[in-house]
Structure formats: C-alpha cells, structure tokens
Design a protein around this motif. Structure first.
Motif, PDB file in Angstrom:
ATOM      1  N   MET A   1     -10.466  -3.972  -7.523  1.00  0.00           N
ATOM      2  CA  MET A   1      -9.568  -3.240  -8.427  1.00  0.00           C
ATOM      3  C   MET A   1      -8.103  -3.572  -8.183  1.00  0.00           C
ATOM      4  O   MET A   1      -7.257  -3.320  -9.044  1.00  0.00           O
ATOM      5  N   ASP A   2      -7.818  -4.135  -7.044  1.00  0.00           N
ATOM      6  CA  ASP A   2      -6.421  -4.334  -6.632  1.00  0.00           C
ATOM      7  C   ASP A   2      -5.573  -5.052  -7.698  1.00  0.00           C
ATOM      8  O   ASP A   2      -4.453  -4.612  -7.977  1.00  0.00           O
ATOM      9  N   PRO A   3      -6.052  -6.132  -8.318  1.00  0.00           N
ATOM     10  CA  PRO A   3      -5.217  -6.809  -9.318  1.00  0.00           C
ATOM     11  C   PRO A   3      -4.877  -5.942 -10.530  1.00  0.00           C
ATOM     12  O   PRO A   3      -3.882  -6.185 -11.215  1.00  0.00           O
ATOM     13  N   TYR A   4      -5.704  -4.927 -10.798  1.00  0.00           N
ATOM     14  CA  TYR A   4      -5.484  -4.084 -11.969  1.00  0.00           C
ATOM     15  C   TYR A   4      -4.543  -2.909 -11.677  1.00  0.00           C
ATOM     16  O   TYR A   4      -4.107  -2.227 -12.606  1.00  0.00           O
ATOM     17  N   LEU A   5      -4.254  -2.674 -10.408  1.00  0.00           N
ATOM     18  CA  LEU A   5      -3.356  -1.575 -10.015  1.00  0.00           C
ATOM     19  C   LEU A   5      -2.263  -2.118  -9.092  1.00  0.00           C
ATOM     20  O   LEU A   5      -2.133  -1.685  -7.945  1.00  0.00           O
ATOM     21  N   PRO A   6      -1.451  -3.070  -9.567  1.00  0.00           N
ATOM     22  CA  PRO A   6      -0.421  -3.655  -8.703  1.00  0.00           C
ATOM     23  C   PRO A   6       0.688  -2.644  -8.400  1.00  0.00           C
ATOM     24  O   PRO A   6       1.041  -1.825  -9.255  1.00  0.00           O
ATOM     25  N   PHE A   7       1.220  -2.747  -7.204  1.00  0.00           N
ATOM     26  CA  PHE A   7       2.268  -1.812  -6.788  1.00  0.00           C
ATOM     27  C   PHE A   7       3.480  -1.871  -7.713  1.00  0.00           C
ATOM     28  O   PHE A   7       4.065  -0.840  -8.061  1.00  0.00           O
ATOM     29  N   ALA A   8       3.880  -3.079  -8.122  1.00  0.00           N
ATOM     30  CA  ALA A   8       5.121  -3.236  -8.898  1.00  0.00           C
ATOM     31  C   ALA A   8       5.084  -2.485 -10.225  1.00  0.00           C
ATOM     32  O   ALA A   8       6.125  -2.132 -10.777  1.00  0.00           O
ATOM     33  N   LYS A   9       3.883  -2.225 -10.749  1.00  0.00           N
ATOM     34  CA  LYS A   9       3.737  -1.512 -12.029  1.00  0.00           C
ATOM     35  C   LYS A   9       3.536  -0.006 -11.847  1.00  0.00           C
ATOM     36  O   LYS A   9       3.428   0.732 -12.831  1.00  0.00           O
ATOM     37  N   ALA A  10       3.476   0.466 -10.603  1.00  0.00           N
ATOM     38  CA  ALA A  10       3.120   1.866 -10.349  1.00  0.00           C
ATOM     39  C   ALA A  10       4.126   2.830 -10.971  1.00  0.00           C
ATOM     40  O   ALA A  10       3.748   3.838 -11.571  1.00  0.00           O
TER      41      ALA A  10
ATOM     42  N   GLU B   1      10.442  -3.898 -10.508  1.00  0.00           N
ATOM     43  CA  GLU B   1       9.489  -5.018 -10.399  1.00  0.00           C
ATOM     44  C   GLU B   1      10.144  -6.239  -9.765  1.00  0.00           C
ATOM     45  O   GLU B   1       9.530  -6.917  -8.931  1.00  0.00           O
ATOM     46  N   SER B   2      11.383  -6.509 -10.142  1.00  0.00           N
ATOM     47  CA  SER B   2      12.091  -7.666  -9.572  1.00  0.00           C
ATOM     48  C   SER B   2      12.310  -7.484  -8.070  1.00  0.00           C
ATOM     49  O   SER B   2      12.167  -8.430  -7.290  1.00  0.00           O
ATOM     50  N   TRP B   3      12.663  -6.257  -7.670  1.00  0.00           N
ATOM     51  CA  TRP B   3      12.899  -5.972  -6.247  1.00  0.00           C
ATOM     52  C   TRP B   3      11.602  -6.175  -5.456  1.00  0.00           C
ATOM     53  O   TRP B   3      11.599  -6.804  -4.399  1.00  0.00           O
ATOM     54  N   VAL B   4      10.495  -5.664  -5.993  1.00  0.00           N
ATOM     55  CA  VAL B   4       9.206  -5.815  -5.306  1.00  0.00           C
ATOM     56  C   VAL B   4       8.842  -7.299  -5.203  1.00  0.00           C
ATOM     57  O   VAL B   4       8.435  -7.789  -4.142  1.00  0.00           O
ATOM     58  N   ALA B   5       9.015  -8.036  -6.310  1.00  0.00           N
ATOM     59  CA  ALA B   5       8.651  -9.461  -6.315  1.00  0.00           C
ATOM     60  C   ALA B   5       9.481 -10.255  -5.313  1.00  0.00           C
ATOM     61  O   ALA B   5       8.966 -11.171  -4.650  1.00  0.00           O
ATOM     62  N   SER B   6      10.761  -9.906  -5.171  1.00  0.00           N
ATOM     63  CA  SER B   6      11.616 -10.671  -4.253  1.00  0.00           C
ATOM     64  C   SER B   6      11.369 -10.290  -2.793  1.00  0.00           C
ATOM     65  O   SER B   6      11.491 -11.122  -1.899  1.00  0.00           O
TER      66      SER B   6
END
Length: 624
Positions: free
Chosen positions: A258-267, A612-617
């Motif tokens: 399920m992990d790919p469907y509930l990514p942290f950056a989209k929470a 999302e940008s902060w999480v990705a970086s």
C-alpha cells in the motif's frame, strides 16, 4: 455597580487570567517537546503556575460564591450566560482542586520528578537495524513501523529489543518514584490510589464502573482474538506470535504494497481535501503542524491548543492549535502513519476549534474534559482511513493510479482478523495500570513491574510480549495521560456508535458534507459543558453503547470485504456535490522545528506544492 456587572467583571477577569497562564505553559510545552528549546526549568515553572491556577482553593471559592449569587437572581439572558460560564469554571476547579498544603506540595514534587524524567528521556537514544540492515538511531514511530514492515527477522528483533530497553531504562530512571509519588498524592486526597483518582476525575466513573465495561468487552472479543492468533500460528509457524514477528505477520507485506498509494508528501493535501469535503471548518483558527521526526523531538503525536476557542462576550476568539506527527518519510509505511496522525490530531483540532461557549474553560483538553469524549472526535476522523470508499477516492500512486480493489481486499484479510487484538491492545493498558497502582509500596520494584506488564499482556493479548511493550508507551510517563489510556477504547466504542448512526442516516461517510456541521453542532459546540454520554444522545438518540465496536471486531474478513465492496460500488455510482468549501477556514503553518516549510497564506494549493517540494528535496527516497 450592580451585582450582575460585578460578576461580569469577575468572569471576564477569570477568562483572561486563564488564557495568559495557559498560553504561557502551552508555548513552552511546544518549544520543549519539539526540541526548539531546552528550557525544561522554565517549562516546569509554567506548568507549576498552570497547575496552581486550576487547583486554587481561592478561585474555587470565588466560582462557588458567584454561582450562588447568580442562582439567587431572576432568570434573564445575561444572568443565564454568566451562570453557565461560572458553572464551567466550578467544574474545572472541582476537577483539579488540591485543597491541602501537603497535597499541593506533593503535586509540585510530582511535576519536578516528571520534568526530570522527560529531560533525561529526550537525551536517551534507541537504535535498531533498518530496511538496509544498517544500525541507526530510531524513534518510537520508526521502531513500530520497522516491526510491521521489515522482512528481516533480526532487524525486527532489534526494534523490539530497543522497546524492551526503553522499558528497563524508564524503570531505572525515575518512573517507580513517580508511581510512588502519584499514589501518595491520590491518597492524600482521599482516593485508594492514583488509578482511582484519575478515573474519577477524568471520566466521572469509579474503577469498578470502568471495568464493568472493559470486562464485558474483553469477554465479547476473547474468542475472536484467540482464533486469530491460532490461525496466524498455523499459517506462519510457532514463532509467529513472538513479539518481534507478530505485527509483521499481521500486516507487513500489505503495508508495503500500500505504501506507494499513501505517500507521505501527499498526506497534507489529502487531509485538507478530505476534511473540507466533510464540511469541517476551523472557524479562523491558527494551526501549527510539525510532522517529521527530528532528534530530541517528542516521539508521539499530540494536539494542544495554546489559545482555546470561545466567545469573549460577542467577540469570537479563534483557537490557536499545535499538533505534531513523528514521520520518517523515507521509511515504508510512514505515509500511512502520517495521514493517520493528521486525521487523528486534525480531528482533535476541529473539535477544539469549534467549541462555541462563553469561556475558554469549556475548550481545553484537561479535566473536566473527558479523555473518552476528546478521543471520540479524533478517532472518528481517523476511522475514515480504513473505509474502502475513502481509499478509492484518495489513495493514488505517483502515476495517479487508484488503489486496486484486490489490495483493499488483501488489507482487510490481513487486518480484520486482528481487529479484536487491536482494541485489546488498548484495554491491556488499563488492566496493567490498575494493577500497577494497586501494588504495595514494598513490591514496587523494576522486576515486579516488568513481571506485571508481561502477565497483563499474556492475559489480555494472548502473547508473551506485546510488539509494543507496555512500559514503552509514552502516555504512562506523563501525568496528564497516565491512568487514562482506556479513554481511547471508550472513545472507539463511541466512534462505532457514531459511524453506525451516520451510515443509517446517510448510507456513507467519506466526503459527506453533512457530517462536519452535525459533529460541530452536537459533539463539538458544547465542549465540556455536557458529558460524553450526553453528546452521544444529542446526535445518535441513544446512550453510550459498546456493542457496535464489539460486533465490528467479531466480523469475519469475508463479511468485512462484502461490506467494503458495497461501499466501493455505491461510491462509484454516487453523485457527490459539485462544490465543497474551498478552505478549512484556518491559517495553517507547516513547520520543522523553528523552520517554516509552508503555509496557506497564498492558498492551500500553494502550501501543498511547497510541502511536496520540501519532502522531495529532504527525503528523495520517499518519492515513488
């Protein structure tokens, strides 16, 4: 000056004095718990000043006198409003009063002992083996996630060992002295022990009344729990019930899938959109969210409000609310945990932002606010995340693909057999704490307490060691949450009662815009001016009933999947409103310690993008 004018002046002065001492304490609470400040002594002083305020015999006497004077006056709007407000203050002071000098001294000593333990706990480091087999420093959240998802048994065992090490550390570093001091305080106030003191203060129940409910629930779910353990052992072998294997065999691979469907950056985005579509509004509150793990930061989610919402005369005072999560975005399962925390703590925040009474005493999280009442609001919100229609509407991977039905089915097959175990994992804390505070002082040793913990886990959970050992639960160390954990179970009973009511009335929960306003009217608006049972009667028409949760726990996986398929089909066919509220009516700040990551000054969409940008970086491995 008339009697009414004098009492109005007194009432306003009381409200504003409380706001000042409460905010000073909460600001320092946030800074020390978020590791922005190490001013533990300053926080202890502010906590002491707050405790002195809410346990003041002089203020209790003032509130009693005001109530008596107002009851002697003829009924009219201002008199009735003041009487309501002073009765709120009377309830608060009576819930917290410590009338004797000896008891006040014990409370002061207790606050100091807990402050010392908290400071030492912040410096205590735990380690385990991570997904890559590397030894790393770990928080409670990381240990829990690793136990559920790491395929390497040795790595999982390292997480359990860290939990057990924390138990021993707490017992060797002051927890036993705290238990002793808590009992001394309770007995000086006329209670048998601290457990009785807290249950009576927090839930207006005796321990016997509480355990009549818990024993009934334990009996109703005993067979379902044992059946699930037997089936797990038959499927995975004799070692399946060991503390480091249990959680993994319950859900490990499903959590990973399920992990790919509930990514942290989209929470954050999914929380905001989901709450907006439920019609939840925050009435102008300012909310500060600190969501990511950090060295020294408190290792458990919480929600506290430095400024409780209330009407100051005709003027609305919006809430100021802080809440936190402990996510490690690049760890498998972290996104699911983060969104659960957002819904849970965001539910608390919605509750406290919507208390529409005439004093801050009605909109704060301490006694006489029942923990079961407060947790009903947060746990109702996080219960939506288990619903198949919520997953179909929100759970998507980075390509925008919706979570498949087969995965929802696999999740139900993994988790439904252990629904009874999950609720009993809450109940076991109450059974343990009741026995802990009943121990004679001469038996209060580390070995005896550990023996009691393991015996409680064996009796209620059916395993030799819980994957979350009892003394590693942070609530037990903190005075506000100690001997109160049963509130979560009482709350979940109320949650399932509430869910049943809404499903009976509307047929669905996810994205139903009628739900937020009804919760605000019946559950949130009154604050602690009425009790938990009365809020349930106001909305559902029936008093507190534990049967709905027990029935849900006793469902088979096949029954639960049949219900889920019905939800999915009905959701696909339903005409949802074309327009929902475009904001939560809140100013939201996403922070990482002292750093501002993003806020919604330029709109929610801009905040989502910046987050999302902060999480990705910072956590590139978390972006699938």
């Amino acid at each position: 000056m008339t009697v009414l004018a004098t009492l109005r002046q007194q009432f306003n002065a009381l409200n504003h004095a409380y706001l000042q001492v409460h905010k000073a304490k909460e600001d320092l609470f946030w800074d020390t718990y978020m590791a922005v400040s190490d001013d533990d002594a300053g926080f202890a002083r502010a906590e002491g000043a707050f405790k002195d305020f809410i346990s003041s015999p002089e203020r209790l006497a003032q509130a009693k006198a005001a109530v008596a004077q107002l009851e002697a006056l003829p009924a009219e709007a201002e008199r009735d409003a003041l009487l309501h407000g002073f009765k709120g203050w009377l309830a608060l002071f009576e819930s917290n009063i410590i009338e004797s000098d000896a008891a006040r001294q014990l409370m002061t000593e207790l606050v100091e002992l807990e402050s010392e333990l908290f400071a030492k706990r912040r410096a205590y480091k735990m380690h385990h083996l991570n997904e890559a087999g590397e030894r790393e420093e770990a928080t409670l959240s990381m240990l829990s996630t690793n136990l559920g998802t790491n395929r390497n048994e040795a790595a999982r065992k390292s997480s359990l060992d860290a939990y057990l090490g924390l138990e021993r550390w707490a017992l060797d570093n002051g927890f036993l002295a705290i238990v002793n001091k808590r009992n001394a305080l309770a007995r000086s106030l006329g209670y048998a022990d601290y457990f009785e003191y807290k249950v009576k203060k927090n839930e207006q129940m005796t321990p016997d009344q509480l355990f009549a409910i818990l024993d009934d629930f334990e009996a109703r779910t005993r067979d379902a729990n044992q059946r699930a353990l037997d089936e797990l052992q038959a499927k995975h072998g004799a070692d399946a019930l060991l503390g480091h294997n249990l959680r993994f065999h319950m859900s490990g691979d499903v959590t990973r899938q399920m992990d790919p469907y509930l990514p942290f950056a989209k929470a954050v985005e999914r929380w905001v959109l989901s709450f907006r579509r439920l019609g939840i509004q925050y009435r102008g509150a300012t909310m500060q969210l600190d969501l990511v793990e950090r060295e020294g930061k408190y290792q458990n989610g919480f929600c506290h409000g430095p400024i409780p919402a209330f009407f100051d005369g005709a003027q609305w005072v919006p809430g100021q609310i802080n809440f936190t999560a402990e996510a490690k975005p690049d760890q498998v399962g972290s996104g699911a945990r983060a969104i659960n925390t957002l819904f849970h703590e965001g539910g608390h925040a919605a509750h406290f932002a919507n208390v529409t009474q005439n004093s801050p005493c009605f909109s704060q999280e301490f006694a006489p606010t029942s923990m079961a009442y407060a947790e009903t609001q947060s746990m109702f919100c996080d219960s939506l995340l288990e619903d198949a229609d919520w997953l179909k509407r929100y759970a998507r991977n980075s390509k925008g693909e919706v979570i498949p039905d087969e995965l929802i089915c696999a999740r139900i097959e993994a988790t439904q057999p252990f629904a009874a175990y999950a609720e009993r994992s809450i109940a076991v804390v109450a059974y343990f704490e009741r026995a802990l505070y009943a121990l004679p002082e001469n038996e209060l040793s580390a070995e005896r307490v550990l023996q009691l913990a393991r015996a409680s886990e064996k009796r209620i959970l059916g395993v030799d060691v819980s994957p979350r050992p009892l003394l590693a639960i942070p609530h037990l160390l903190n005075q506000e949450s100690a001997a109160a954990y049963h509130g979560y179970l009482l709350a979940n009973m109320a949650v399932y009662q509430t869910r049943a009511y809404f499903i009976g009335k509307f047929g669905y929960l996810t994205d139903n815009p009628a739900i937020g306003p009804l919760l605000a009217e019946h559950y949130w608006g009154p604050g602690n001016s009425i009790n938990h049972n009365a809020t349930l009667v106001r909305l559902t028409g029936e008093p507190f009933n534990a049967r709905y949760l027990a029935d849900s726990c006793n469902q088979s996986a096949a029954q639960a999947w049949t219900e889920a398929q019905k939800l999915i089909a009905e959701s696909a066919a339903r005409d949802y409103p074309a327009q929902y509220p475009d904001t939560l009516a809140a100013h939201i700040r996403l922070v990482h310690g002292a750093e501002l990551i993003a806020d919604n000054t330029a709109g929610d969409a801009a905040m989502f993008d910046r987050f999302e940008s902060w999480v990705a970086s910072h956590y590139p491995a978390s972006v699938h």
